[in-house]
Design a protein around this motif. Structure first.
Motif, PDB file in Angstrom:
ATOM      1  N   LYS A   1      93.951   9.629  47.417  1.00 33.83           N
ATOM      2  CA  LYS A   1      94.058  10.999  47.900  1.00 33.83           C
ATOM      3  C   LYS A   1      92.669  11.586  48.023  1.00 33.83           C
ATOM      4  CE  LYS A   1      96.589  15.304  47.053  1.00 33.83           C
ATOM      5  NZ  LYS A   1      97.514  16.011  46.126  1.00 33.83           N
ATOM      6  N   THR A   2      92.348  12.130  49.178  1.00 35.84           N
ATOM      7  CA  THR A   2      91.022  12.696  49.403  1.00 35.84           C
ATOM      8  C   THR A   2      90.941  14.118  48.854  1.00 35.84           C
ATOM      9  OG1 THR A   2      91.646  13.523  51.590  1.00 35.84           O
ATOM     10  CG2 THR A   2      90.709  11.313  51.482  1.00 35.84           C
ATOM     11  N   GLY A   3      89.707  14.527  48.543  1.00 35.02           N
ATOM     12  CA  GLY A   3      89.454  15.902  48.147  1.00 35.02           C
ATOM     13  C   GLY A   3      89.799  16.262  46.724  1.00 35.02           C
ATOM     14  N   VAL A   4      90.123  15.277  45.893  1.00 32.39           N
ATOM     15  CA  VAL A   4      90.532  15.588  44.518  1.00 32.39           C
ATOM     16  C   VAL A   4      89.501  15.124  43.487  1.00 32.39           C
ATOM     17  CG1 VAL A   4      92.991  15.563  45.062  1.00 32.39           C
ATOM     18  CG2 VAL A   4      91.863  13.435  44.373  1.00 32.39           C
ATOM     19  N   THR A   5      88.473  14.384  43.922  1.00 37.00           N
ATOM     20  CA  THR A   5      87.421  13.942  43.017  1.00 37.00           C
ATOM     21  C   THR A   5      86.073  14.339  43.605  1.00 37.00           C
ATOM     22  OG1 THR A   5      87.271  11.750  44.057  1.00 37.00           O
ATOM     23  CG2 THR A   5      88.820  12.001  42.208  1.00 37.00           C
ATOM     24  N   ASN A   6      85.015  14.154  42.800  1.00 39.43           N
ATOM     25  CA  ASN A   6      83.676  14.482  43.273  1.00 39.43           C
ATOM     26  C   ASN A   6      82.684  13.441  42.771  1.00 39.43           C
ATOM     27  OD1 ASN A   6      82.954  15.230  40.548  1.00 39.43           O
ATOM     28  ND2 ASN A   6      83.953  17.214  40.904  1.00 39.43           N
ATOM     29  N   SER A   7      81.395  13.726  42.959  1.00 39.27           N
ATOM     30  CA  SER A   7      80.373  12.730  42.640  1.00 39.27           C
ATOM     31  C   SER A   7      80.245  12.462  41.144  1.00 39.27           C
ATOM     32  CB  SER A   7      79.014  13.179  43.189  1.00 39.27           C
ATOM     33  OG  SER A   7      78.635  14.431  42.628  1.00 39.27           O
ATOM     34  N   SER A   8      80.825  13.308  40.310  1.00 37.59           N
ATOM     35  CA  SER A   8      80.729  13.103  38.859  1.00 37.59           C
ATOM     36  C   SER A   8      81.953  12.394  38.285  1.00 37.59           C
ATOM     37  CB  SER A   8      80.535  14.447  38.143  1.00 37.59           C
ATOM     38  OG  SER A   8      81.693  15.252  38.270  1.00 37.59           O
TER      39      SER A   8
ATOM     40  N   VAL B   1      94.424   9.278  40.329  1.00 33.93           N
ATOM     41  CA  VAL B   1      94.257   9.676  41.721  1.00 33.93           C
ATOM     42  C   VAL B   1      92.780   9.594  42.075  1.00 33.93           C
ATOM     43  CG1 VAL B   1      93.995  12.141  41.188  1.00 33.93           C
ATOM     44  CG2 VAL B   1      94.880  11.443  43.429  1.00 33.93           C
ATOM     45  N   GLY B   2      92.472   9.298  43.350  1.00 33.81           N
ATOM     46  CA  GLY B   2      91.071   9.224  43.744  1.00 33.81           C
ATOM     47  C   GLY B   2      90.909   8.625  45.130  1.00 33.81           C
ATOM     48  N   VAL B   3      89.650   8.373  45.494  1.00 33.04           N
ATOM     49  CA  VAL B   3      89.316   7.733  46.769  1.00 33.04           C
ATOM     50  C   VAL B   3      88.688   6.375  46.475  1.00 33.04           C
ATOM     51  CG1 VAL B   3      89.115   9.866  48.070  1.00 33.04           C
ATOM     52  CG2 VAL B   3      87.124   8.998  46.842  1.00 33.04           C
ATOM     53  N   CYS B   4      88.159   5.738  47.502  1.00 29.18           N
ATOM     54  CA  CYS B   4      87.736   4.347  47.351  1.00 29.18           C
ATOM     55  C   CYS B   4      86.683   4.157  46.260  1.00 29.18           C
ATOM     56  CB  CYS B   4      87.239   3.791  48.677  1.00 29.18           C
ATOM     57  SG  CYS B   4      85.873   4.682  49.446  1.00 29.18           S
ATOM     58  N   LYS B   5      85.718   5.071  46.128  1.00 33.39           N
ATOM     59  CA  LYS B   5      84.695   4.883  45.101  1.00 33.39           C
ATOM     60  C   LYS B   5      85.310   4.963  43.709  1.00 33.39           C
ATOM     61  CE  LYS B   5      83.049   9.647  44.488  1.00 33.39           C
ATOM     62  NZ  LYS B   5      83.579   9.748  43.115  1.00 33.39           N
TER      63      LYS B   5
END
Length: 281
Positions: free
Chosen positions: A149-156, A167-171
């Motif tokens: 899911k996009t938009g739910v995590t950040n660089s930290s 939940v998260g994106v590819c990274k």
């Protein structure tokens, strides 16, 4: 196999800002850059650099306040990969015998807190007969357990955060795979690159595990075609090889990423049916 890659990034700059980009295709024994261009519009002076003992190609530039600019990178790249029979990957290499260059990828890192996941990794995967079986099971477990899911995590966001939130994106998927492998003493590293037919279009993050003396590719999102990637860089985690870092007040206003085979008869591996062990080294 030859691919054409394209990335276009636009930014609006609200304060004097230093940018560091990592969007150029890697140059290695298995990946040859046939041609490439990097254009900044309007013209802004930039400098390409690499770190000691690293092939990762960074570009840095200073941008003044009030500037709206675009970076476009295009390249034709010839990529080679090796498919291994699972039988040749069954033998474990003792840590004492690992190549020195591999050792850093067995320790915890900023986004991959493997030291905190030992109990989980052992309970879920420790019973499996060999390292390849464990890495494959980790890949499948993340795919089945974590929602993309996009938009739910950040660089930290870290591997432990992803494990907690599921939940998260590819990274985030990649960081969790790396952390679980390292928790089982399997060296693992972050892989960032261009991916053919990726949906949604973006730079892609996966992980590689060092098994049987080879760096093997894994994509727990299953969004990428396993034989359709162009590597940008490897690192301990995303903090080492972020595609764009900036130090100032900035907004990214546009992004377009493409990766397409040059030939029309490209046959992609089916991620659900093909369980090939692939190395991009």
């Amino acid at each position: 196999m030859k691919f054409k890659v394209y990335s276009e990034l636009s930014y609006e700059v609200f304060s004097p800002t230093t940018f560091i980009f990592n969007i150029q295709a890697a140059k290695s024994a298995s990946q040859k850059v046939i041609s490439e261009t990097l254009i900044v519009t309007p013209f802004i002076k930039f400098e390409e650099f690499t770190l000691k003992n690293s092939d990762t190609r960074f570009v840095k530039m200073e941008v003044e306040q009030g500037v709206f600019f675009t970076v476009i990178y295009e390249a034709e790249v010839e990529v080679s990969y090796t498919v291994y029979d699972e039988k040749v990957l069954l033998k474990s290499i003792p840590i004492i015998n690992l190549d020195h260059e591999v050792l850093p990828f067995i320790s915890p890192s900023r986004h991959c807190e493997s030291d905190k996941l030992l109990e989980l990794a052992t309970n879920e995967f420790g019973y499996l007969p060999n390292e390849y079986a464990k890495a494959k099971a980790i890949n499948e477990w993340i795919f089945n357990t974590v929602e993309y899911k996009t938009g739910v995590t950040n660089s930290s966001t870290s591997a432990c955060d992803t494990l907690l939130d599921r939940v998260g994106v590819c990274k985030d998927f990649a960081h969790l795979g790396i952390a679980l492998c390292r928790a089982l003493d399997i060296p693992a590293r972050y892989f960032t690159g261009y991916a053919h037919n990726l949906n949604p279009p973006d730079f892609h993050a996966c992980f590689e595990a060092y098994i049987g003396g080879q760096w093997l590719f894994f994509d727990p999102t299953k969004l990428a075609v396993a034989n359709g990637l162009v590597k940008i860089a490897n690192g301990k985690d995303a903090s080492e090889v972020a595609v764009a870092s900036y130090f100032g007040d900035v907004t990214c206003t546009f992004m377009k990423i493409d990766c397409n085979p040059v030939v029309s008869d490209f046959i992609p591996f089916n991620s659900e049916l093909d369980t090939k062990a692939i190395s991009y080294e």
